[in-house]
Design a protein around this motif. Structure first.
Motif, PDB file in Angstrom:
ATOM      1  N   HIS A   1       0.838  -1.203   0.000  1.00  0.00           N
ATOM      2  CA  HIS A   1       0.000   0.000   0.000  1.00  0.00           C
ATOM      3  C   HIS A   1       0.876   1.257   0.000  1.00  0.00           C
ATOM      4  CE1 HIS A   1      -3.691  -2.302   0.567  1.00  0.00           C
ATOM      5  NE2 HIS A   1      -3.056  -3.017   1.482  1.00  0.00           N
TER       6      HIS A   1
ATOM      7  N   GLY B   1       3.527  -6.500  -5.522  1.00  0.00           N
ATOM      8  CA  GLY B   1       3.534  -5.451  -6.536  1.00  0.00           C
ATOM      9  C   GLY B   1       3.860  -6.037  -7.890  1.00  0.00           C
TER      10      GLY B   1
ATOM     11  N   GLY C   1       3.212  -0.756 -10.039  1.00  0.00           N
ATOM     12  CA  GLY C   1       2.339  -0.361  -8.940  1.00  0.00           C
ATOM     13  C   GLY C   1       2.261  -1.423  -7.870  1.00  0.00           C
TER      14      GLY C   1
ATOM     15  N   LEU D   1       0.074  -4.066  -5.186  1.00  0.00           N
ATOM     16  CA  LEU D   1      -1.067  -4.998  -5.213  1.00  0.00           C
ATOM     17  C   LEU D   1      -1.502  -5.388  -3.802  1.00  0.00           C
ATOM     18  CD1 LEU D   1       0.051  -7.340  -8.159  1.00  0.00           C
ATOM     19  CD2 LEU D   1      -1.708  -5.562  -8.218  1.00  0.00           C
TER      20      LEU D   1
ATOM     21  N   GLY E   1      -5.019  -6.704  -3.506  1.00  0.00           N
ATOM     22  CA  GLY E   1      -5.832  -6.059  -4.532  1.00  0.00           C
ATOM     23  C   GLY E   1      -5.386  -4.631  -4.785  1.00  0.00           C
ATOM     24  N   LEU E   2      -6.257  -3.854  -5.418  1.00  0.00           N
ATOM     25  CA  LEU E   2      -5.921  -2.502  -5.844  1.00  0.00           C
ATOM     26  C   LEU E   2      -6.356  -1.423  -4.863  1.00  0.00           C
ATOM     27  CD1 LEU E   2      -6.865  -2.829  -9.638  1.00  0.00           C
ATOM     28  CD2 LEU E   2      -4.625  -3.143  -8.555  1.00  0.00           C
ATOM     29  N   HIS E   3      -7.044  -1.804  -3.786  1.00  0.00           N
ATOM     30  CA  HIS E   3      -7.523  -0.801  -2.834  1.00  0.00           C
ATOM     31  C   HIS E   3      -6.359  -0.142  -2.113  1.00  0.00           C
ATOM     32  CE1 HIS E   3     -10.202   1.220  -0.073  1.00  0.00           C
ATOM     33  NE2 HIS E   3      -9.569   0.685   0.964  1.00  0.00           N
TER      34      HIS E   3
ATOM     35  N   THR F   1      -3.776   1.593  -3.236  1.00  0.00           N
ATOM     36  CA  THR F   1      -2.481   1.350  -3.874  1.00  0.00           C
ATOM     37  C   THR F   1      -2.196   2.471  -4.869  1.00  0.00           C
ATOM     38  OG1 THR F   1      -3.486  -0.025  -5.598  1.00  0.00           O
ATOM     39  CG2 THR F   1      -2.685  -1.153  -3.627  1.00  0.00           C
ATOM     40  N   SER F   2      -0.954   2.575  -5.309  1.00  0.00           N
ATOM     41  CA  SER F   2      -0.568   3.590  -6.287  1.00  0.00           C
ATOM     42  C   SER F   2       0.010   2.911  -7.522  1.00  0.00           C
ATOM     43  CB  SER F   2       0.461   4.557  -5.684  1.00  0.00           C
ATOM     44  OG  SER F   2       1.623   3.859  -5.255  1.00  0.00           O
ATOM     45  N   HIS F   3      -0.112   3.598  -8.682  1.00  0.00           N
ATOM     46  CA  HIS F   3       0.297   3.021  -9.958  1.00  0.00           C
ATOM     47  C   HIS F   3       0.847   4.124 -10.857  1.00  0.00           C
ATOM     48  CE1 HIS F   3      -1.878  -0.697  -8.902  1.00  0.00           C
ATOM     49  NE2 HIS F   3      -2.697   0.152  -8.297  1.00  0.00           N
TER      50      HIS F   3
ATOM     51  N   ASN G   1      -3.504   7.329 -10.368  1.00  0.00           N
ATOM     52  CA  ASN G   1      -4.671   7.500  -9.492  1.00  0.00           C
ATOM     53  C   ASN G   1      -4.350   8.510  -8.405  1.00  0.00           C
ATOM     54  OD1 ASN G   1      -3.028   6.115  -7.688  1.00  0.00           O
ATOM     55  ND2 ASN G   1      -4.293   4.266  -7.617  1.00  0.00           N
TER      56      ASN G   1
ATOM     57  N   SER H   1      -1.148   8.265  -6.106  1.00  0.00           N
ATOM     58  CA  SER H   1       0.170   8.308  -6.726  1.00  0.00           C
ATOM     59  C   SER H   1       0.708   9.730  -6.769  1.00  0.00           C
ATOM     60  CB  SER H   1       0.103   7.759  -8.156  1.00  0.00           C
ATOM     61  OG  SER H   1      -0.587   6.532  -8.218  1.00  0.00           O
TER      62      SER H   1
END
Length: 306
Positions: free
Chosen positions: A147, A201, A234, A236, A243-245, A247-249, A274, A277
Protein backbone atom coordinates in the motif's frame (compact mmCIF):
# COMPACT_ATOMS: atom_id res chain seq x y z
CA UNK A 1 18.40 27.25 3.45
CA UNK A 2 17.44 26.21 -0.08
CA UNK A 3 20.91 26.94 -1.59
CA UNK A 4 22.48 24.88 1.19
CA UNK A 5 20.20 21.93 0.48
CA UNK A 6 20.86 22.10 -3.23
CA UNK A 7 24.59 22.28 -2.68
CA UNK A 8 24.51 19.13 -0.54
CA UNK A 9 22.44 17.35 -3.16
CA UNK A 10 24.75 18.27 -5.99
CA UNK A 11 27.76 17.37 -3.84
CA UNK A 12 26.52 13.79 -3.60
CA UNK A 13 25.69 13.90 -7.30
CA UNK A 14 29.27 14.93 -7.98
CA UNK A 15 30.62 12.01 -5.95
CA UNK A 16 28.57 9.58 -8.02
CA UNK A 17 29.67 11.14 -11.28
CA UNK A 18 33.24 11.03 -10.01
CA UNK A 19 32.92 7.29 -9.55
CA UNK A 20 31.73 6.97 -13.13
CA UNK A 21 34.68 9.00 -14.33
CA UNK A 22 36.99 6.68 -12.39
CA UNK A 23 35.51 3.79 -14.34
CA UNK A 24 36.24 5.69 -17.53
CA UNK A 25 39.88 6.08 -16.47
CA UNK A 26 40.11 2.34 -15.83
CA UNK A 27 38.89 1.68 -19.35
CA UNK A 28 41.62 3.91 -20.74
CA UNK A 29 44.12 1.90 -18.74
CA UNK A 30 43.32 -1.21 -20.72
CA UNK A 31 39.83 -2.35 -19.80
CA UNK A 32 37.62 -2.02 -22.84
CA UNK A 33 33.92 -1.10 -22.51
CA UNK A 34 31.21 -3.47 -23.65
CA UNK A 35 28.79 -2.38 -26.32
CA UNK A 36 25.77 -3.62 -24.38
CA UNK A 37 22.26 -2.59 -25.34
CA UNK A 38 20.52 -1.47 -22.17
CA UNK A 39 16.74 -1.14 -22.10
CA UNK A 40 15.18 2.12 -20.84
CA UNK A 41 13.51 0.58 -17.78
CA UNK A 42 14.04 2.24 -14.40
CA UNK A 43 11.90 -0.13 -12.29
CA UNK A 44 11.26 -3.24 -14.41
CA UNK A 45 13.97 -5.82 -15.10
CA UNK A 46 14.46 -7.92 -18.23
CA UNK A 47 16.37 -11.21 -18.48
CA UNK A 48 19.72 -9.72 -19.52
CA UNK A 49 22.44 -10.14 -16.90
CA UNK A 50 25.82 -8.44 -16.60
CA UNK A 51 28.63 -10.02 -18.61
CA UNK A 52 30.83 -12.31 -16.43
CA UNK A 53 33.72 -10.36 -14.92
CA UNK A 54 32.30 -6.97 -15.94
CA UNK A 55 31.44 -4.10 -13.61
CA UNK A 56 28.75 -1.50 -14.31
CA UNK A 57 28.66 1.69 -12.24
CA UNK A 58 25.35 3.55 -12.34
CA UNK A 59 23.76 6.71 -11.00
CA UNK A 60 19.97 7.19 -10.98
CA UNK A 61 17.89 10.17 -9.94
CA UNK A 62 14.19 10.82 -9.28
CA UNK A 63 12.64 14.28 -8.98
CA UNK A 64 9.16 14.01 -7.46
CA UNK A 65 6.29 16.34 -6.69
CA UNK A 66 3.82 15.60 -3.93
CA UNK A 67 0.63 17.06 -2.59
CA UNK A 68 0.67 17.65 1.15
CA UNK A 69 4.44 18.01 1.30
CA UNK A 70 7.51 19.50 -0.39
CA UNK A 71 9.06 18.08 -3.53
CA UNK A 72 12.12 15.85 -3.35
CA UNK A 73 15.16 14.64 -5.22
CA UNK A 74 16.03 10.99 -4.51
CA UNK A 75 19.21 9.48 -5.92
CA UNK A 76 21.18 6.27 -5.69
CA UNK A 77 24.40 4.68 -6.89
CA UNK A 78 24.61 1.09 -8.14
CA UNK A 79 27.59 -1.22 -8.52
CA UNK A 80 26.62 -4.21 -10.66
CA UNK A 81 28.98 -7.14 -11.19
CA UNK A 82 28.65 -10.20 -13.40
CA UNK A 83 29.77 -12.97 -11.03
CA UNK A 84 29.05 -15.75 -13.56
CA UNK A 85 27.11 -16.17 -16.79
CA UNK A 86 23.99 -17.01 -14.75
CA UNK A 87 24.45 -14.79 -11.65
CA UNK A 88 24.61 -10.99 -11.35
CA UNK A 89 25.07 -9.29 -7.98
CA UNK A 90 24.52 -5.59 -7.25
CA UNK A 91 25.03 -3.15 -4.36
CA UNK A 92 23.03 0.10 -3.90
CA UNK A 93 23.56 3.24 -1.84
CA UNK A 94 20.45 5.44 -1.43
CA UNK A 95 19.96 9.09 -0.42
CA UNK A 96 17.48 11.92 -0.90
CA UNK A 97 16.95 15.66 -0.53
CA UNK A 98 13.54 16.95 0.52
CA UNK A 99 13.31 20.62 -0.43
CA UNK A 100 13.04 22.88 2.61
CA UNK A 101 14.12 20.07 4.98
CA UNK A 102 17.41 18.18 4.66
CA UNK A 103 19.58 15.78 2.69
CA UNK A 104 19.86 12.32 4.24
CA UNK A 105 21.48 8.98 3.55
CA UNK A 106 18.65 6.43 3.60
CA UNK A 107 20.30 3.01 3.39
CA UNK A 108 21.76 0.26 1.27
CA UNK A 109 20.53 -2.73 -0.75
CA UNK A 110 22.12 -5.96 -1.91
CA UNK A 111 20.52 -7.52 -4.97
CA UNK A 112 21.07 -10.86 -6.71
CA UNK A 113 19.63 -12.11 -10.00
CA UNK A 114 19.92 -15.71 -11.19
CA UNK A 115 19.00 -16.95 -14.65
CA UNK A 116 18.29 -20.72 -14.44
CA UNK A 117 18.04 -21.37 -18.21
CA UNK A 118 21.24 -21.01 -20.20
CA UNK A 119 19.91 -20.51 -23.74
CA UNK A 120 17.45 -17.95 -25.05
CA UNK A 121 13.82 -19.12 -24.88
CA UNK A 122 10.50 -17.59 -25.82
CA UNK A 123 10.03 -16.78 -22.11
CA UNK A 124 13.19 -16.32 -20.06
CA UNK A 125 12.74 -16.56 -16.28
CA UNK A 126 15.04 -14.81 -13.80
CA UNK A 127 14.92 -15.26 -10.03
CA UNK A 128 15.60 -12.13 -7.99
CA UNK A 129 16.36 -11.68 -4.28
CA UNK A 130 17.23 -8.43 -2.50
CA UNK A 131 18.06 -7.50 1.09
CA UNK A 132 17.27 -3.91 2.08
CA UNK A 133 18.49 -1.99 5.11
CA UNK A 134 16.91 1.46 4.91
CA UNK A 135 15.07 4.06 6.93
CA UNK A 136 11.57 5.36 6.27
CA UNK A 137 12.94 8.55 4.66
CA UNK A 138 13.88 6.52 1.57
CA UNK A 139 12.19 7.97 -1.54
CA UNK A 140 13.95 6.40 -4.51
CA UNK A 141 10.75 4.50 -5.46
CA UNK A 142 12.80 1.70 -7.01
CA UNK A 143 9.71 -0.46 -6.73
CA UNK A 144 6.12 0.06 -5.60
CA UNK A 145 4.62 -2.63 -3.41
CA UNK A 146 1.84 -3.18 -0.90
CA UNK A 147 0.00 0.00 0.00
CA UNK A 148 2.81 2.43 -0.88
CA UNK A 149 1.13 5.79 -1.56
CA UNK A 150 2.13 9.41 -2.08
CA UNK A 151 1.30 10.40 1.51
CA UNK A 152 4.07 8.11 2.81
CA UNK A 153 6.69 10.57 1.53
CA UNK A 154 5.12 13.55 3.32
CA UNK A 155 6.55 12.53 6.71
CA UNK A 156 9.39 14.96 7.63
CA UNK A 157 12.92 13.60 7.30
CA UNK A 158 13.66 14.27 10.98
CA UNK A 159 10.95 11.75 11.94
CA UNK A 160 11.11 9.26 9.05
CA UNK A 161 14.88 8.70 9.26
CA UNK A 162 14.59 7.44 12.85
CA UNK A 163 12.71 4.29 11.83
CA UNK A 164 14.95 1.66 10.20
CA UNK A 165 13.46 -1.31 8.34
CA UNK A 166 15.06 -4.50 7.06
CA UNK A 167 13.29 -6.24 4.24
CA UNK A 168 13.63 -9.22 1.91
CA UNK A 169 12.28 -8.72 -1.60
CA UNK A 170 11.66 -11.51 -4.11
CA UNK A 171 10.81 -11.17 -7.81
CA UNK A 172 9.95 -13.51 -10.61
CA UNK A 173 11.06 -11.87 -13.87
CA UNK A 174 9.60 -13.22 -17.12
CA UNK A 175 11.12 -11.60 -20.19
CA UNK A 176 10.86 -12.25 -23.94
CA UNK A 177 12.51 -10.93 -27.09
CA UNK A 178 10.41 -11.00 -30.26
CA UNK A 179 11.21 -9.32 -33.60
CA UNK A 180 13.32 -6.64 -31.94
CA UNK A 181 10.87 -6.05 -29.10
CA UNK A 182 11.46 -6.84 -25.45
CA UNK A 183 8.49 -7.60 -23.20
CA UNK A 184 8.95 -8.12 -19.49
CA UNK A 185 6.73 -8.81 -16.49
CA UNK A 186 7.94 -8.67 -12.89
CA UNK A 187 5.97 -10.10 -9.97
CA UNK A 188 7.10 -8.73 -6.60
CA UNK A 189 6.74 -10.14 -3.07
CA UNK A 190 8.38 -8.31 -0.15
CA UNK A 191 8.56 -9.12 3.57
CA UNK A 192 9.53 -6.70 6.30
CA UNK A 193 11.61 -8.76 8.75
CA UNK A 194 9.61 -7.37 11.66
CA UNK A 195 6.01 -8.43 12.25
CA UNK A 196 4.51 -7.27 8.93
CA UNK A 197 2.60 -9.19 6.26
CA UNK A 198 3.94 -10.02 2.81
CA UNK A 199 3.43 -7.16 0.33
CA UNK A 200 2.97 -7.51 -3.42
CA UNK A 201 3.53 -5.45 -6.54
CA UNK A 202 4.24 -5.61 -10.25
CA UNK A 203 6.23 -3.96 -13.02
CA UNK A 204 5.63 -4.26 -16.77
CA UNK A 205 7.80 -3.07 -19.63
CA UNK A 206 8.00 -3.09 -23.42
CA UNK A 207 10.80 -1.62 -25.55
CA UNK A 208 12.37 -1.67 -29.00
CA UNK A 209 15.41 -0.07 -30.70
CA UNK A 210 14.55 2.73 -33.12
CA UNK A 211 16.44 0.75 -35.79
CA UNK A 212 17.28 -2.95 -35.88
CA UNK A 213 20.08 -2.77 -38.44
CA UNK A 214 23.36 -1.16 -37.50
CA UNK A 215 25.03 1.55 -39.53
CA UNK A 216 28.05 0.66 -41.69
CA UNK A 217 30.21 3.14 -39.77
CA UNK A 218 30.80 3.89 -36.07
CA UNK A 219 28.53 6.66 -34.80
CA UNK A 220 26.99 7.94 -31.60
CA UNK A 221 23.66 9.16 -32.95
CA UNK A 222 22.70 6.21 -35.15
CA UNK A 223 19.14 5.06 -34.49
CA UNK A 224 20.15 1.56 -33.37
CA UNK A 225 21.75 3.09 -30.27
CA UNK A 226 18.40 4.47 -29.07
CA UNK A 227 15.87 2.17 -27.40
CA UNK A 228 12.39 3.52 -26.69
CA UNK A 229 9.88 1.89 -24.40
CA UNK A 230 7.10 2.20 -21.87
CA UNK A 231 6.93 1.09 -18.26
CA UNK A 232 4.03 0.54 -15.84
CA UNK A 233 4.30 -0.44 -12.18
CA UNK A 234 2.34 -0.36 -8.94
CA UNK A 235 1.30 -2.06 -5.71
CA UNK A 236 -1.07 -5.00 -5.21
CA UNK A 237 -1.73 -4.76 -1.49
CA UNK A 238 -0.59 -7.31 1.08
CA UNK A 239 -1.50 -10.73 2.44
CA UNK A 240 -4.22 -9.24 4.60
CA UNK A 241 -5.77 -7.04 1.89
CA UNK A 242 -4.64 -8.14 -1.57
CA UNK A 243 -5.83 -6.06 -4.53
CA UNK A 244 -5.92 -2.50 -5.84
CA UNK A 245 -7.52 -0.80 -2.83
CA UNK A 246 -5.30 1.98 -1.40
CA UNK A 247 -2.48 1.35 -3.87
CA UNK A 248 -0.57 3.59 -6.29
CA UNK A 249 0.30 3.02 -9.96
CA UNK A 250 2.54 4.71 -12.53
CA UNK A 251 2.96 4.79 -16.30
CA UNK A 252 5.52 6.53 -18.46
CA UNK A 253 7.67 6.40 -21.59
CA UNK A 254 11.39 5.82 -21.47
CA UNK A 255 14.41 6.27 -23.71
CA UNK A 256 17.88 4.73 -23.46
CA UNK A 257 20.88 5.97 -25.44
CA UNK A 258 23.64 3.34 -25.62
CA UNK A 259 26.93 4.84 -26.74
CA UNK A 260 29.63 2.63 -28.32
CA UNK A 261 32.07 3.92 -25.68
CA UNK A 262 30.19 2.01 -22.95
CA UNK A 263 28.07 4.86 -21.56
CA UNK A 264 24.28 4.58 -21.31
CA UNK A 265 21.87 7.43 -20.57
CA UNK A 266 18.23 6.89 -19.60
CA UNK A 267 15.30 9.30 -19.33
CA UNK A 268 11.81 8.38 -18.08
CA UNK A 269 9.11 10.98 -17.31
CA UNK A 270 6.46 9.14 -15.29
CA UNK A 271 2.85 9.96 -14.43
CA UNK A 272 0.66 8.79 -11.55
CA UNK A 273 -2.49 6.93 -12.55
CA UNK A 274 -4.67 7.50 -9.49
CA UNK A 275 -5.16 9.78 -6.50
CA UNK A 276 -2.75 7.77 -4.34
CA UNK A 277 0.17 8.31 -6.73
CA UNK A 278 2.61 11.16 -7.15
CA UNK A 279 1.31 13.24 -10.02
CA UNK A 280 4.70 13.38 -11.76
CA UNK A 281 8.16 11.81 -11.42
CA UNK A 282 11.13 12.72 -13.59
CA UNK A 283 13.59 9.83 -13.61
CA UNK A 284 16.96 9.60 -15.34
CA UNK A 285 20.20 7.70 -15.05
CA UNK A 286 23.71 7.32 -16.41
CA UNK A 287 25.89 4.21 -16.35
CA UNK A 288 29.30 3.05 -17.51
CA UNK A 289 30.27 -0.55 -18.13
CA UNK A 290 33.85 -1.79 -17.79
CA UNK A 291 34.90 -5.22 -19.07
CA UNK A 292 37.81 -7.09 -17.53
CA UNK A 293 37.21 -5.76 -14.01
CA UNK A 294 37.26 -9.26 -12.52
CA UNK A 295 40.56 -10.04 -14.25
CA UNK A 296 42.02 -6.79 -12.93
CA UNK A 297 41.15 -7.66 -9.31
CA UNK A 298 42.40 -11.21 -9.74
CA UNK A 299 45.74 -10.03 -11.14
CA UNK A 300 46.14 -7.59 -8.24
CA UNK A 301 45.74 -10.36 -5.66
CA UNK A 302 48.07 -12.68 -7.58
CA UNK A 303 50.68 -9.93 -7.66
CA UNK A 304 50.49 -9.56 -3.86
CA UNK A 305 51.00 -13.31 -3.35
CA UNK A 306 54.37 -13.29 -5.14
Amino acid sequence: MMPLLLSKSFHLFGLSIGTLLLSSCLSLAGFSPLAAQENPYIVAYDHNLEEPGSLEVEYFSTFGTQRGGPGFHAFWAEFEYGATAWWTTEFYLDAQSTFGESTVFTGFRWENRVRPLKREHFINPVLYMEFENKNEADKILKEIEGHDVEADQAVPNSIARQQVTREIELKLILSSNYKGWNFTENTIAAKNLSNHPWEFGYALGASRPLALKGAAHRCNFCLQHFIAGVEMYGGLGDRWSFGLHDTSHYLGPGLAWNLPSGWTFRLAPTFGLNGNSHQFLLRWGVSYEVSGFGRMVESMFKGQER
